[in-house]
Design a protein around this motif. Structure first.
Motif, PDB file in Angstrom:
ATOM      1  N   GLU A  29       0.814  -1.213   0.000  1.00 33.52           N
ATOM      2  CA  GLU A  29       0.000   0.000   0.000  1.00 33.52           C
ATOM      3  C   GLU A  29       0.852   1.270   0.000  1.00 33.52           C
ATOM      4  OE1 GLU A  29      -3.876  -0.579   2.454  1.00 33.52           O
ATOM      5  OE2 GLU A  29      -2.331  -1.784   3.468  1.00 33.52           O
ATOM      6  N   LEU A  30       2.123   1.140  -0.335  1.00 37.51           N
ATOM      7  CA  LEU A  30       2.991   2.308  -0.476  1.00 37.51           C
ATOM      8  C   LEU A  30       2.711   2.935  -1.840  1.00 37.51           C
ATOM      9  CD1 LEU A  30       6.360   0.876   0.928  1.00 37.51           C
ATOM     10  CD2 LEU A  30       4.566   2.124   2.145  1.00 37.51           C
ATOM     11  N   THR A  31       1.777   3.863  -1.878  1.00 36.66           N
ATOM     12  CA  THR A  31       1.321   4.470  -3.123  1.00 36.66           C
ATOM     13  C   THR A  31       1.313   5.985  -2.996  1.00 36.66           C
ATOM     14  OG1 THR A  31      -0.998   4.434  -2.433  1.00 36.66           O
ATOM     15  CG2 THR A  31      -0.163   2.468  -3.581  1.00 36.66           C
ATOM     16  N   PRO A  32       1.292   6.709  -4.130  1.00 35.17           N
ATOM     17  CA  PRO A  32       1.238   8.177  -4.072  1.00 35.17           C
ATOM     18  C   PRO A  32       0.077   8.704  -3.244  1.00 35.17           C
ATOM     19  CG  PRO A  32       1.781   7.462  -6.290  1.00 35.17           C
ATOM     20  CD  PRO A  32       1.441   6.220  -5.521  1.00 35.17           C
ATOM     21  N   ASP A  79       2.400  11.666   2.550  1.00 35.59           N
ATOM     22  CA  ASP A  79       2.068  12.761   3.463  1.00 35.59           C
ATOM     23  C   ASP A  79       0.797  12.492   4.266  1.00 35.59           C
ATOM     24  OD1 ASP A  79       4.263  14.423   3.288  1.00 35.59           O
ATOM     25  OD2 ASP A  79       3.502  15.493   1.548  1.00 35.59           O
ATOM     26  N   THR A  80       0.456  11.221   4.451  1.00 33.43           N
ATOM     27  CA  THR A  80      -0.640  10.869   5.345  1.00 33.43           C
ATOM     28  C   THR A  80      -0.070  10.145   6.564  1.00 33.43           C
ATOM     29  OG1 THR A  80      -1.122   8.726   4.301  1.00 33.43           O
ATOM     30  CG2 THR A  80      -2.265  10.672   3.432  1.00 33.43           C
ATOM     31  N   TYR A  81      -0.865  10.108   7.606  1.00 33.41           N
ATOM     32  CA  TYR A  81      -0.475   9.575   8.903  1.00 33.41           C
ATOM     33  C   TYR A  81      -0.768   8.077   8.917  1.00 33.41           C
ATOM     34  CZ  TYR A  81      -0.603   9.432  14.070  1.00 33.41           C
ATOM     35  OH  TYR A  81      -0.390   9.158  15.400  1.00 33.41           O
ATOM     36  N   VAL A  82       0.271   7.250   8.989  1.00 36.96           N
ATOM     37  CA  VAL A  82       0.101   5.807   8.845  1.00 36.96           C
ATOM     38  C   VAL A  82       0.786   5.059   9.992  1.00 36.96           C
ATOM     39  CG1 VAL A  82      -0.012   5.996   6.332  1.00 36.96           C
ATOM     40  CG2 VAL A  82       2.200   5.534   7.444  1.00 36.96           C
ATOM     41  N   ARG A  83       0.486   3.774  10.068  1.00 29.57           N
ATOM     42  CA  ARG A  83       1.113   2.893  11.053  1.00 29.57           C
ATOM     43  C   ARG A  83       1.647   1.662  10.355  1.00 29.57           C
ATOM     44  NH1 ARG A  83      -3.050   0.873  14.226  1.00 29.57           N
ATOM     45  NH2 ARG A  83      -2.758  -1.276  13.551  1.00 29.57           N
ATOM     46  N   TYR A 140      10.345   5.394  -0.779  1.00 32.04           N
ATOM     47  CA  TYR A 140       9.447   5.753   0.313  1.00 32.04           C
ATOM     48  C   TYR A 140      10.194   5.689   1.643  1.00 32.04           C
ATOM     49  CZ  TYR A 140       5.419   5.280  -2.821  1.00 32.04           C
ATOM     50  OH  TYR A 140       4.516   5.439  -3.842  1.00 32.04           O
ATOM     51  N   THR A 141       9.885   6.630   2.525  1.00 29.08           N
ATOM     52  CA  THR A 141      10.416   6.606   3.882  1.00 29.08           C
ATOM     53  C   THR A 141       9.291   6.939   4.856  1.00 29.08           C
ATOM     54  OG1 THR A 141      11.104   8.938   3.724  1.00 29.08           O
ATOM     55  CG2 THR A 141      12.776   7.258   3.241  1.00 29.08           C
TER      56      THR A 141
END
Length: 297
Positions: free
Chosen positions: A167-170, A174-178, A250-251
């Motif tokens: 789910e590492l997508t554009p 810049d959204t808050y994830v876990r 991605y980071t």
């Protein structure tokens, strides 16, 4: 659809009343023609940069700031359509834009940038090498009140959304994830030190899954983070932060030092968590009972 229209109408009415109350001060208090989603705003930039000339605004919750040195001169906000990073020259110690607060961004006069494949927002810039001169991308301190306005609503940060590596997508940038069930590939501190100056430097750490397989995601910590010299968590656990992207990679950038790791010591599992929280108080739980899912690790 009705709920969306109703929310937009209430927000626009609120902005109108607020602007009328301040109409005797600054001319830029004019209500924007439209309140748009962050996703729509970012879609306007289909090249190196795009100067916004319309009376539009976006409204989102603050999910990343520089309160703990994690996002130097940056603010990250998020609505239901996505998130965006805003370059702004504001003092970290004043906590001007607290986590969870609702922020209105008046976009007319600001510029959207393609920064390494990610759309960000800042001040107008005619320098073709704007990504090399970060200070020129910031909204100047004296202009912050013109573009950035906190509402009077209670702080309520969105819940971090659990995501997998597929789910590492554009859309997620810049959204808050876990990220769950991860380990650090090595040991050390959150940030390395420059051997020449002795100062903490921005550092990336590789992550693995519970079996030790490398993940296509690194954890990136700013050298200015207040916990730069603290040791990395050991064991298996979860990391919460803002998903970042640059040049095809991605980071994850930790926000408010939110971690929860299970360590094995003396044959028993120990849950160790760290979280600065919305009120800025550091929380550390030692020896807490891990969840059943974590205990299985």
């Amino acid at each position: 659809m009705k709920a969306i229209v109703s929310y937009s109408s209430r927000l626009l009415v609120g902005l109108l009343l607020w602007a009328c109350d301040r109409s005797t001060t600054l001319v830029y208090d004019q209500v924007p023609g439209r309140v748009v989603s962050i996703a729509y705003l970012k879609s306007l930039c289909d090249g190196p940069q795009y100067v916004v000339t319309e009376q539009i605004a976006v409204c989102g919750r603050v999910t990343g700031n520089n309160r703990y040195g994690e996002f130097p001169y940056e603010i990250v906000i998020q609505d239901t359509s996505g998130g965006i990073c805003i370059a702004a020259d504001y003092p970290a110690l004043q906590n001007s834009y607290p986590l969870g607060c609702e922020l209105i961004v008046y976009c007319n006069g600001l510029t959207l940038y393609d920064y390494g494949g990610k759309i960000e927002m800042g001040r107008p810039n005619e320098d073709a090498d704007y990504w090399q001169t970060g200070t020129d991308r910031r909204i100047p301190a004296e202009e912050l009140a013109r573009y950035l306005r906190l509402t009077d609503g209670e702080a309520c940060r969105p819940a971090a959304q659990p995501i997998g590596m597929d789910e590492l997508t554009p859309y997620r940038v810049d959204t808050y994830v876990r990220i769950d069930r991860v380990r650090f590939a090595g040991r050390g501190t959150w940030c390395d030190r420059d051997p020449q100056t002795g100062r903490s430097v921005t550092t990336e750490h590789r992550l693995t899954d519970v079996a030790g397989n490398p993940l296509p995601l690194a954890l990136r910590t700013s050298g200015s983070a207040v916990y730069a010299d603290e040791p990395l968590p050991e064991g298996c656990g979860s990391l919460c932060g803002i998903l970042d992207y640059f040049g095809g990679a991605y980071t994850l950038r930790i926000t408010a030092l939110e971690t929860a790791f299970v360590e094995v010591s003396g044959g028993r599992s120990i849950l160790r968590t760290e979280d600065c929280g919305l009120d800025g108080q550091r929380v550390g739980l030692r020896g807490a009972k891990p969840s059943p899912r974590q205990s299985e690790e």
